[in-house]
Scaffold this active site. Structure first.
Site, PDB file in Angstrom:
ATOM      1  N   GLY A   7       0.826  -1.208   0.000  1.00 27.63           N
ATOM      2  CA  GLY A   7       0.000   0.000   0.000  1.00 27.63           C
ATOM      3  C   GLY A   7       0.856   1.252   0.000  1.00 27.63           C
ATOM      4  O   GLY A   7       0.479   2.297   0.534  1.00 27.63           O
ATOM      5  N   TYR A 142     -15.560  -2.655   5.431  1.00 23.62           N
ATOM      6  CA  TYR A 142     -14.211  -2.265   5.864  1.00 23.62           C
ATOM      7  C   TYR A 142     -14.002  -2.634   7.330  1.00 23.62           C
ATOM      8  O   TYR A 142     -12.998  -3.261   7.684  1.00 23.62           O
ATOM      9  CB  TYR A 142     -14.037  -0.756   5.660  1.00 23.62           C
ATOM     10  CG  TYR A 142     -12.734  -0.171   6.157  1.00 23.62           C
ATOM     11  CD1 TYR A 142     -12.730   0.712   7.234  1.00 23.62           C
ATOM     12  CD2 TYR A 142     -11.531  -0.481   5.560  1.00 23.62           C
ATOM     13  CE1 TYR A 142     -11.551   1.279   7.679  1.00 23.62           C
ATOM     14  CE2 TYR A 142     -10.341   0.075   6.003  1.00 23.62           C
ATOM     15  CZ  TYR A 142     -10.364   0.968   7.067  1.00 23.62           C
ATOM     16  OH  TYR A 142      -9.183   1.521   7.516  1.00 23.62           O
ATOM     17  N   ILE A 172      -6.891   9.884   9.574  1.00 21.54           N
ATOM     18  CA  ILE A 172      -5.544  10.450   9.450  1.00 21.54           C
ATOM     19  C   ILE A 172      -5.602  11.645   8.499  1.00 21.54           C
ATOM     20  O   ILE A 172      -6.155  11.553   7.399  1.00 21.54           O
ATOM     21  CB  ILE A 172      -4.548   9.405   8.912  1.00 21.54           C
ATOM     22  CG1 ILE A 172      -4.518   8.167   9.810  1.00 21.54           C
ATOM     23  CG2 ILE A 172      -3.142  10.028   8.775  1.00 21.54           C
ATOM     24  CD1 ILE A 172      -4.112   8.412  11.246  1.00 21.54           C
TER      25      ILE A 172
END
Ligand code: VAH
Length: 322
Positions: A7, A142, A172
């Site tokens: 990622g 998720y 974030i």
């Protein structure tokens, strides 16, 4: 140390790769992503490989060819995109992790970092100062994949002795990559029209409060947890947060620096996701066990974000590519 970051073109992965390369050397950190590197810094600071973690043979080849010993596994489909493509979210988030854990078991990978999320909590979880040990009842794919991931990591640690450590990250906030399909994207998106002197249409209500963290604290937490003495860690995956604020409070803080900045609140499908998550997190276990201590609150984060985006706007490249 040979490190793999999966990622690595995503919001956390792209900046974590750069920090790890500064710490361990550019060639020691292999960046793997399913897209091309967005930033020149990421592309030029060390090796990059194209990788879909759901493809076990491809993941096995990267681990074998690069002699990987430590993995920061950031590859994931986030909450909003996951609700639009739940099967892909399961494939990447669960089968991708399962592939890694199986390969780690077979190839002697030393240590794995696994980013969980406050998305593991749901409507039956206490929403204020959500405890470390509590009901995990997510209502998003998720969140289901992150609970499954935590359970898989626990099993592989106990059954096969893998050293796996994780953090239940809040939203974030960062300036270096475009928002990546999360429900907390509004807290990143809002800054862009602000630096252009334009209004922002926010996709959650003004009073929506969520736990958040600025990227420097996000990265430091991962490094500190991975380098902490294992004997001090009572948990595999820790609650962690730095601040909580409403969308309206974020807009008001930005307005202290951008007078007249206007926000219109037009909730969409992501409001129901946000409403299922905690408003604040009890992260006392992380503070006790490995010294977690965030450095950025809302005012400091807003100053840094506006400065970074203003610099990029002045250079004619406000919106990051990728
Ligand atoms: C998301 N940014 O919104 C991610 C994160 C807690 C939120 O997991 O899906």
């Amino acid at each position: 140390m040979r490190i793999l970051v999966t990622g690595a073109t995503g919001q956390i992965g792209s900046e974590l790769t750069l920090v790890l390369r500064e710490r361990y050397g550019g060639d020691a950190v292999i960046a793997a992503g399913h897209r091309k590197p967005a930033s020149a810094a990421l592309a030029s600071s060390g090796p990059f490989v194209s990788l879909d973690v759901a493809n076990r043979d491809a993941l096995a080849r990267v681990i074998r060819e690069h002699g990987i010993e430590t993995v920061y596994h950031l590859a994931a489909v986030l909450s909003a995109t996951g609700e639009q493509h739940p099967q892909r979210a399961w494939d990447v988030n669960v089968n991708g992790l399962y592939n890694l854990l199986e390969l780690a078991r077979e190839s002697g990978i030393r240590q794995i970092f696994y980013p969980s999320s406050i998305a593991v909590f749901g409507p039956r979880t206490p929403r204020d100062r959500t405890p470390q040990d509590t009901v995990l009842s997510p209502t998003t794919m998720y969140g289901v994949t992150k609970v499954t991931g935590e359970l898989l990591c626990d099993y592989y640690a106990h059954r096969f002795g893998l050293d796996i450590r994780g953090l239940r990250y809040p939203g974030i906030i960062s300036s270096e990559t475009p928002p990546g399909g999360g429900t907390t994207d509004y807290a990143v998106e809002m800054f862009y029209p602000a630096v252009e002197g334009k209004p922002y249409t926010c996709f959650v209500r003004e009073d929506t409060m969520l736990p958040m963290m600025f990227m420097p604290d996000c990265l430091q937490a991962a490094l500190d947890l991975m380098e902490a003495p294992g004997a001090k860690l009572r948990y595999r995956t820790y609650n962690i947060s730095a601040m909580s604020f409403t969308a309206g409070e974020l807009a008001a803080e930005i307005r202290k620096h951008v007078p007249g900045f206007r926000v219109e609140y037009v909730p969409d499908f992501r409001q129901a996701i946000a409403d299922s998550w905690p408003r604040s997190i009890d992260d006392s276990a992380a503070r006790t066990d490995w010294g977690w201590k965030p450095r950025y609150g809302l005012p400091e984060m807003v100053v840094e974000m506006l400065a970074a985006l203003s610099r990029r706007r002045a250079a004619g490249c406000l919106y990051p590519t990728g």
